[in-house]
Every structure is written in C-alpha cells, then in structure tokens.
Design an enzyme around this catalytic site. Sequence first.
Site, short mmCIF file in Angstrom:
data_model
loop_
_atom_site.label_atom_id
_atom_site.label_comp_id
_atom_site.label_asym_id
_atom_site.label_seq_id
_atom_site.Cartn_x
_atom_site.Cartn_y
_atom_site.Cartn_z
CE LYS A 1 -4.06 -2.21 2.11
NZ LYS A 1 -5.12 -2.12 3.16
CE1 TYR B 110 -9.49 -3.06 0.06
CE2 TYR B 110 -8.48 -1.15 -0.96
CZ TYR B 110 -8.37 -2.30 -0.21
OH TYR B 110 -7.14 -2.70 0.29
CG ASN C 33 -3.97 -2.29 6.71
OD1 ASN C 33 -3.82 -1.91 5.55
ND2 ASN C 33 -4.95 -3.10 7.07
CG HIS D 96 -5.33 -6.27 -0.53
ND1 HIS D 96 -6.58 -6.30 0.07
CD2 HIS D 96 -5.39 -7.15 -1.57
CE1 HIS D 96 -7.36 -7.15 -0.60
NE2 HIS D 96 -6.66 -7.67 -1.60
CD GLU E 229 -8.78 -9.20 -3.91
OE1 GLU E 229 -7.63 -9.61 -3.61
OE2 GLU E 229 -9.62 -8.88 -3.05
N1 UDP Z 1 -10.10 -0.76 7.06
C1 UDP Z 1 -10.18 0.40 7.83
N2 UDP Z 1 -10.97 0.40 8.94
C2 UDP Z 1 -11.69 -0.70 9.33
C3 UDP Z 1 -11.60 -1.86 8.55
C4 UDP Z 1 -10.80 -1.86 7.43
O1 UDP Z 1 -9.56 1.42 7.50
O2 UDP Z 1 -12.39 -0.63 10.35
C5 UDP Z 1 -9.26 -0.75 5.86
C6 UDP Z 1 -7.91 -1.44 6.05
O3 UDP Z 1 -6.95 -0.76 5.24
C7 UDP Z 1 -8.18 -2.84 5.49
C8 UDP Z 1 -9.12 -2.51 4.33
O4 UDP Z 1 -9.93 -1.45 4.82
O5 UDP Z 1 -6.99 -3.49 5.09
C9 UDP Z 1 -10.01 -3.66 3.89
O6 UDP Z 1 -10.64 -4.22 5.01
P1 UDP Z 1 -10.82 -5.78 5.19
O7 UDP Z 1 -11.77 -6.01 6.31
O8 UDP Z 1 -11.17 -6.39 3.85
O9 UDP Z 1 -9.38 -6.27 5.70
P2 UDP Z 1 -8.16 -7.01 4.97
O10 UDP Z 1 -8.72 -8.09 4.09
O11 UDP Z 1 -7.42 -5.94 4.22
O12 UDP Z 1 -7.34 -7.55 6.11
#
Ligand code: UDP
Length: 142
Positions: free
Chosen positions: A11, A51, A114, A117, A128
Amino acid sequence: MAIERTLSIIKPNAVAKDAIGAILSRFEAAGLKIVAARMLHMSKEQASAFYAVHQGKGFFDELVGFMSSGPVMVQVLEGEGAIAKNREIMGATNPAEAAPGTIRADFADSFTENAAHGSDSPENAAVEIQFFFPEGVCERTR
Ligand code: UDP
C-alpha cells in the site's frame, strides 16, 4: 495443500517508506513466488472499484483516499496455501492486533494505512488478479 495464487498489494504508506524490497523479501523467504508484478498510482475510481465490497462502510472514503494517495506495488504470489500464508505474513487487519514480526506490525501507520493487502479467499483472489492482470501471469517452472 494445493498450489494457489493470491493478489498482494504493497500500500502507499509502505511504498512511501521504501519498504517494497523488504516486504517482497518476506514473501520469497516464505516460499511464495512472484508470478506477476506492476507499480501503479490508482485513481479514486480504480480504488473504489477494487474495494467495492466495502462501499457504504464508515471507513470507505478514507480507504479510497488513502489507496489513491500514491503509488502501490501489486503482485501475484504463487505457492502452497498462498492465500492463507500471505495473510499470516501480513498479520491482522488492525495493526494493533498484528503479531510481532508481521508486515502490518512492522510497517503499518494506522488501521487504514496498514501497509499491505492480500486476497482472503480463492474466489476473491481470482477476481482481484483479473482486476490488475487481465493479461495473465507468468509460468514459474523453477
Ligand atoms: N479498514 C479500515 N478500517 C476498518 C476496517 C478496514 O480502515 O475498520 C481498511 C484497512 O486498510 C483494510 C481494508 O480497509 O486493510 C479492507 O478491510 P478488510 O476487512 O477487507 O481487511 P483485509 O482483508 O485488508 O485484512
């Protein structure tokens, strides 16, 4: 366990701190082979489409703004149980809960920023990978 492919994104915050090499090394060290890779700066439209499943959630606008704030490095990783292995190497979505030594523990700046991905299922991985690599990926014979 079956050989799988998964879509991985480094990211914008991790690209900005010059952690591309360090993160790719972790994948290779874990036996995940890079079979496609590209760097791009996503538009808001592209990030929203990627997303789309999160549309309407409280964090959506911040997430789309962040993901389109700078270049990302996108790669397809291949290996045994690649989907779960990649998510293990990344650590929990919330970096505060990510295990020590994981990518998110080491490179995240916030819940949204974070660092990485990774696809969460074979179905999503296929969608994807097609999103970023419609031309297909390389065959790795060695
Ligand atoms: N995210 C966020 N706040 C939240 C949950 C998710 O900012 O409360 C962001 C974070 O960058 C995350 C992305 O949205 O990686 C996608 O969320 P997902 O639940 O799909 O998590 P991932 O599969 O990335 O672990």
